[in-house]
Design a protein around this motif. Structure first.
Motif, mmCIF file in Angstrom:
data_model
loop_
_atom_site.group_PDB
_atom_site.id
_atom_site.type_symbol
_atom_site.label_atom_id
_atom_site.label_comp_id
_atom_site.label_asym_id
_atom_site.label_seq_id
_atom_site.Cartn_x
_atom_site.Cartn_y
_atom_site.Cartn_z
ATOM 1 N N LEU A 1 0.829 -1.209 0.000
ATOM 2 C CA LEU A 1 0.000 0.000 0.000
ATOM 3 C C LEU A 1 0.859 1.252 0.000
ATOM 4 C CD1 LEU A 1 -3.001 -0.814 2.335
ATOM 5 C CD2 LEU A 1 -3.011 -0.356 -0.115
ATOM 6 N N LEU A 2 2.023 1.130 0.654
ATOM 7 C CA LEU A 2 2.947 2.265 0.663
ATOM 8 C C LEU A 2 3.372 2.608 -0.767
ATOM 9 C CD1 LEU A 2 3.738 3.575 3.292
ATOM 10 C CD2 LEU A 2 5.989 2.489 3.103
ATOM 11 N N VAL A 3 3.602 1.564 -1.560
ATOM 12 C CA VAL A 3 4.035 1.778 -2.951
ATOM 13 C C VAL A 3 2.896 2.370 -3.785
ATOM 14 C CG1 VAL A 3 4.852 0.650 -5.044
ATOM 15 C CG2 VAL A 3 5.696 -0.093 -2.810
ATOM 16 N N THR A 4 1.730 1.669 -3.798
ATOM 17 C CA THR A 4 0.649 2.113 -4.687
ATOM 18 C C THR A 4 0.014 3.403 -4.179
ATOM 19 O OG1 THR A 4 -0.941 0.763 -3.494
ATOM 20 C CG2 THR A 4 0.108 -0.246 -5.384
ATOM 21 N N GLY A 5 -0.257 3.441 -2.864
ATOM 22 C CA GLY A 5 -0.834 4.653 -2.295
ATOM 23 C C GLY A 5 0.128 5.822 -2.440
ATOM 24 N N GLY A 6 1.415 5.543 -2.280
ATOM 25 C CA GLY A 6 2.415 6.589 -2.457
ATOM 26 C C GLY A 6 2.392 7.155 -3.858
ATOM 27 N N PHE A 7 2.222 6.271 -4.838
ATOM 28 C CA PHE A 7 2.170 6.743 -6.215
ATOM 29 C C PHE A 7 0.938 7.611 -6.439
ATOM 30 C CE2 PHE A 7 1.028 6.109 -10.749
ATOM 31 C CZ PHE A 7 2.146 6.714 -11.301
ATOM 32 N N GLY A 8 -0.207 7.141 -5.895
ATOM 33 C CA GLY A 8 -1.429 7.937 -6.012
ATOM 34 C C GLY A 8 -1.259 9.303 -5.366
ATOM 35 N N LEU A 9 -0.629 9.323 -4.191
ATOM 36 C CA LEU A 9 -0.402 10.572 -3.463
ATOM 37 C C LEU A 9 0.515 11.506 -4.248
ATOM 38 C CD1 LEU A 9 -1.484 11.371 -0.682
ATOM 39 C CD2 LEU A 9 0.772 10.836 0.254
ATOM 40 N N LEU A 10 1.535 10.907 -4.862
ATOM 41 C CA LEU A 10 2.473 11.698 -5.668
ATOM 42 C C LEU A 10 1.726 12.390 -6.802
ATOM 43 C CD1 LEU A 10 5.569 12.235 -6.123
ATOM 44 C CD2 LEU A 10 5.478 10.394 -7.801
ATOM 45 N N VAL A 11 0.864 11.625 -7.492
ATOM 46 C CA VAL A 11 0.080 12.210 -8.581
ATOM 47 C C VAL A 11 -0.805 13.327 -8.051
ATOM 48 C CG1 VAL A 11 -1.766 11.724 -10.241
ATOM 49 C CG2 VAL A 11 0.141 10.137 -10.007
ATOM 50 N N LEU A 12 -1.402 13.083 -6.871
ATOM 51 C CA LEU A 12 -2.266 14.090 -6.254
ATOM 52 C C LEU A 12 -1.502 15.382 -6.008
ATOM 53 C CD1 LEU A 12 -5.148 14.392 -4.936
ATOM 54 C CD2 LEU A 12 -4.010 13.906 -2.774
ATOM 55 N N ILE A 13 -0.286 15.254 -5.459
ATOM 56 C CA ILE A 13 0.515 16.444 -5.146
ATOM 57 C C ILE A 13 0.900 17.183 -6.422
ATOM 58 C CG2 ILE A 13 2.751 17.187 -4.231
ATOM 59 C CD1 ILE A 13 2.410 14.843 -2.172
ATOM 60 N N ALA B 1 -6.074 10.603 -8.763
ATOM 61 C CA ALA B 1 -5.193 9.987 -7.783
ATOM 62 C C ALA B 1 -5.513 8.501 -7.611
ATOM 63 C CB ALA B 1 -5.317 10.719 -6.442
ATOM 64 N N LEU B 2 -6.818 8.177 -7.490
ATOM 65 C CA LEU B 2 -7.201 6.779 -7.291
ATOM 66 C C LEU B 2 -6.910 5.941 -8.533
ATOM 67 C CD1 LEU B 2 -10.531 7.226 -5.307
ATOM 68 C CD2 LEU B 2 -8.381 6.301 -4.462
ATOM 69 N N ALA B 3 -7.133 6.541 -9.713
ATOM 70 C CA ALA B 3 -6.828 5.803 -10.937
ATOM 71 C C ALA B 3 -5.333 5.524 -11.022
ATOM 72 C CB ALA B 3 -7.306 6.588 -12.155
ATOM 73 N N SER B 4 -4.511 6.489 -10.593
ATOM 74 C CA SER B 4 -3.057 6.269 -10.595
ATOM 75 C C SER B 4 -2.685 5.154 -9.638
ATOM 76 C CB SER B 4 -2.319 7.546 -10.195
ATOM 77 O OG SER B 4 -2.759 8.625 -10.970
ATOM 78 N N MET B 5 -3.344 5.160 -8.473
ATOM 79 C CA MET B 5 -3.095 4.109 -7.496
ATOM 80 C C MET B 5 -3.462 2.744 -8.079
ATOM 81 S SD MET B 5 -4.671 3.969 -3.667
ATOM 82 C CE MET B 5 -4.545 2.521 -2.654
ATOM 83 N N LEU B 6 -4.586 2.726 -8.813
ATOM 84 C CA LEU B 6 -5.024 1.471 -9.421
ATOM 85 C C LEU B 6 -4.012 0.999 -10.471
ATOM 86 C CD1 LEU B 6 -6.952 -0.793 -10.112
ATOM 87 C CD2 LEU B 6 -8.431 0.837 -11.267
ATOM 88 N N ILE B 7 -3.502 1.948 -11.262
ATOM 89 C CA ILE B 7 -2.504 1.575 -12.275
ATOM 90 C C ILE B 7 -1.264 1.006 -11.591
ATOM 91 C CG2 ILE B 7 -0.921 2.501 -14.030
ATOM 92 C CD1 ILE B 7 -3.185 4.445 -14.804
ATOM 93 N N ALA B 8 -0.859 1.653 -10.473
ATOM 94 C CA ALA B 8 0.293 1.152 -9.733
ATOM 95 C C ALA B 8 0.041 -0.262 -9.220
ATOM 96 C CB ALA B 8 0.605 2.097 -8.566
#
Lengths: 676, 143
Positions: A428-440, A457-464
């Motif tokens: 979750l750290l990896v995928t959620g982190g990616f989503g958060l990065l996109v959000l920022i 952000a959620l779509a990015s997390m899903l892609i991750a």
């Protein structure tokens, strides 16, 4: 010709009735030979329906306007492809196509069922034959349903009325057929379920063909809906790619429940849980396809799709009721064995995360159904007449849809973690982190609106999640079924990006332009150059030549036009588009003043809309890959819990196969259990 | 499965049931709120021309009636004015102002049924933002 057609329809009805009687009679009186004849009778229905369809097709291709249906839906100037698609342009022809597809799938399904379980097969044949009987009778006696009615004048007219210009679109070739195939395919899991439950078979013995048919139906519904959305998008006045029109909703809800069904199948196969979910979703999906058909054809709701065929209500209402009673009866009879689940389910487990997915999809279905059914119900019980507009559906679909994306991003990780919280948190750290990065990044870029921010952000997390699952599990790449599922998830992420971008950031401006005047919107400029006119046999059109400039650089020409079809006295607005991954420039020619050479234009920008079609395409591709028949492994087992009785092109002609291919769906998982 | 069993024994059944109950209640409240919110925002009332005239000024409604032949005037560009009348009482008419594209299905003949969404103003005119034309033949010719 009309006589032969009617005779074929009568033959279809008689053979269907014979199939019901022989199958049930043979099974209940223990005469297997009769039941065998039942399959032959059902094959007779298929032959009759094929003959009727060929007859109608011949009438269309030979321009036989003595046939009223041909007269009303085609003309001599119609090209070959649209002449063929005119078969399903009206109520009667599409019902015949329905009967044909149903009979074909029923025969394929029946043959597989006989190989698998001769004791339960008669119930399946009887269920499906009852459906073909219904459609045969509807074609014969339903209002405005018979495609073989003679034109009242003699000699017949020399030319037909032509196909409605709105239907002269490639979407017409794909969209209706794909939806019909999807709708009809959903009858097969239902019949398999009815047969299995009535006969008391173990779920494991009929789950594999059920999954394949449900997946085939899901695939066709996906294609039908995406192509339909695209068709509506390029057509003026249909409210864009999704208008929450009742008929659009009617094809969305069985797709949602079918998606939930496919997830419940996985849990039944792998954990031997969710059996009640699976049979309920099978029933609901099938009933929703009947309901959708009913809605489209009965004229109950006002819609761009409305066929006017009043008098259909009693037909479909009684069919729907009969099928509902059947579903409740067979599921109710086995409810105790279906409900048996051993032990509670931990919160972080595959079973629970799939449960959430199935529940959420059901809730979304419920909300959409509520929006469709609540207003007419209130009115029927004496309340005022009102409707629920897109705002209602958006208010429900946006948050629930985002929650669904979040769940889709979580579930595969939960599955991979196999109960290990440490591993799940690291993932979750990896995928959620990616989503958060996109959000920022988006916040820094100045995106402020909450819904698109959350969606991106959620779509990015899903892609991750998809990438992580794919990279880490080598087995995923080998097992087509999971590979396909991951592609579907990836497609969903891309689709959501397209929806969020185009829904939230659509821009539009109207303007009246004299020659060489320009309309501006965002970074786009459209300059009116000149009008051109052309006359063809069946239409005349006015075309505006526009010069497009994007970011100050020339971007080519746009040629929106207005077409006029004298035969049907109809105007048809052809929009002009220029698309890229960033978005579409979309221009409509609203009106033309010939006296002062002024055109009225609407210029629209649909950001990221291309992602919607790409995402939809990837979802369909993923579905097709998951459906593709499995390779046999060297040691004799089958790679997936699936059948072998399919054609090489992956369509489920007989998705049952030999019993050895059926997964033993115990708690330990069958051969489908890929990560063990 | 081992992990499943382990946490199963760790959890007592009663506490679990309460948790499920709480989760279900929260979910039902959330969905109920969404529906309630959506109904509030999305409801559009449907009226006939006569009903709307009796009702007076009201915003965001849908009115259905028949197009009065020969009344469509283009006020330049895509600004239109037209008159519709009640289906059952043709003497009840209503002036309509509409900005936007006329749908392709709209034919300027007397029997054309139109459905408009917008605001009924105090001066008796209807300011439409959505224009739906119901072609009498739709996709099927009349039987």
């Amino acid at each position: 010709m009309s006589l032969i057609g009617e005779l074929l329809l009568i033959l279809a009805a008689v053979t269907s009735f014979g199939a019901v009687a022989l199958s049930l009679g043979g099974r209940l009186l223990r005469r297997p030979r009769w039941s065998r004849w039942g399959v032959w009778a059902l094959s007779g229905t298929l032959v009759a329906a094929t003959g009727a369809m060929l007859l109608l097709l011949t009438a269309f291709l030979t321009r036989d306007f003595s046939n009223l249906y041909v007269f009303e839906h085609s003309s001599r100037s119609l090209s070959f492809v649209y002449t063929v698609s005119a078969v399903w342009a009206g109520n009667a022809g599409s019902l015949l196509l329905w009967l044909l597809v149903l009979a074909a799938m029923a025969v394929a399904s029946a043959r597989g069922a006989w190989r698998r379980s001769p004791l339960s097969a008669p119930y399946l044949v009887a269920t499906l034959s009852a459906m073909t009987l219904f459609f045969s009778l509807l074609l014969l006696f339903g209002p405005n349903c018979n495609p073989f009615v003679q034109h009242p004048t003699s000699p017949p007219p020399s030319d037909g009325l032509g196909l409605n210009p709105m239907l002269l679109h490639p979407g017409m070739v794909v969209h209706p057929v794909a939806l019909y195939l999807g709708y009809v395919a959903m009858a097969m899991p239902f019949a398999l379920m009815v047969a299995g439950l009535v006969n008391g078979d173990a779920v494991a013995s009929w789950i594999a063909p059920l999954r394949r048919w449900a997946l085939a139906g899901w695939l066709f519904l996906t294609i039908g809906n995406v192509v339909g959305a695209w068709w509506a998008y390029v057509t003026l006045g249909w409210g864009g790619y999704w208008a929450w029109d009742p008929v659009e909703n009617a094809s969305l809800v069985p797709w949602l429940t079918a998606t939930a069904l496919l997830h419940s199948v996985i849990i039944v196969e792998r954990k031997d849980r969710h059996r009640l979910w699976m049979v309920s979703l099978t029933s609901v999906t099938f009933l929703l396809t009947v309901f959708g058909t009913f809605l489209t054809r009965s004229g109950v709701v006002a819609s761009v799709h409305a066929f006017t065929a009043s008098g259909m209500i009693p037909w479909f209402a009684s069919f729907l009721l009969a099928m509902l009673v059947l579903a409740v009866a067979v599921v109710g009879r086995r409810i105790s064995s279906l409900r048996r689940d051993d032990g509670p389910v931990p919160l972080i487990s595959e079973t629970f995360s799939f449960f959430c997915t199935e529940l959420l999809l059901s809730v979304i279905t419920f909300v959409i159904l509520w929006g469709m059914v609540f207003p007419p119900l209130v009115h029927a019980f004496g309340g005022g007449e009102f409707g629920l507009g897109p705002e209602f559906f958006n208010a429900g679909a946006a948050p629930l849809g985002l929650l669904l994306v979040l769940l889709t991003a979580l579930c595969p990780l939960v599955r991979d973690s196999r109960g290990s919280k440490g591993r799940l948190s690291r993932d979750l750290l990896v995928t959620g982190g990616f989503g958060l990065l996109v959000l920022i990044i988006l916040l820094v870029l100045g995106v402020r609106r909450p819904y698109p921010l959350a969606a991106f952000a959620l779509a990015s997390m899903l892609i991750a999640t998809v990438v992580l699952t794919f990279v880490r599990n080598r087995s995923v790449r080998r097992v087509r079924r999971r590979y396909g599922a991951l592609l579907v998830h990836l497609g969903l992420a891309i689709l959501v990006i397209g929806i969020a971008g185009s829904w939230s950031y659509k821009q539009s401006v109207d303007g009246d332009l004299a020659q060489d005047e320009a309309l501006f919107l965002g970074n786009v400029q459209v300059t009116y150059r000149e009008l051109s006119f052309s006359d063809e046999l069946d239409k005349s059109d006015v075309r505006a030549r526009l010069a497009l400039t994007v970011d100050g650089r020339p971007g080519g020409e746009l040629l929106p036009s207005l077409e006029y079809y004298p035969a049907s006295d109809q105007i048809w607005t052809r929009v002009a588009r220029r698309g890229s991954l960033g978005g579409d420039v979309y221009v409509t020619l609203l009106a033309v003043s010939l006296e002062d050479d002024v055109v009225s234009l609407r210029l629209e920008l649909h950001p990221l809309i291309g992602w919607l079609w790409v995402g939809g395409g990837i979802m369909a591709l993923g579905g097709a890959i998951a459906l593709w028949p499995a390779r046999r492994r060297r040691h004799g087992a089958v790679e997936e819990a699936t059948s072998s009785g399919d054609t090489p092109d992956g369509r489920p002609v007989a998705p049952s196969g030999d019993p050895s291919a059926v997964a033993p769906g115990g708690p330990s998982g069958g051969p489908s259990d890929v990560e063990g | 499965m081992g992990a499943d069993r382990l946490s199963a024994t760790m959890r007592s059944l009663g506490a679990r049931k309460i948790k499920v109950l709480i989760a279900a209640v929260v979910a039902i409240i959330a969905v109920g709120a969404l529906i309630w919110l959506g109904v509030g925002r999305g409801t559009v009332y449907y009226y006939t021309v006569s009903e709307l005239k009796a009702l007076g000024a009201v915003e965001n409604v849908r009115v259905s009636g028949r197009f009065q032949e020969g009344t469509l005037v283009r006020q330049g560009g895509t600004h239109f004015s037209l008159t519709i009348h009640d289906r059952d009482n043709p003497s009840d008419t209503m002036a309509v102002i509409y900005d936007g594209a006329l749908p392709d299905t709209f034919k300027q003949t007397a029997e054309t049924e139109v459905v408009l969404e917008g605001d009924h103003r105090a001066d008796g005119t209807f300011q439409a933002h959505t224009f739906i034309a119901k072609c009498p033949s739709k996709y099927e010719a009349a039987p």
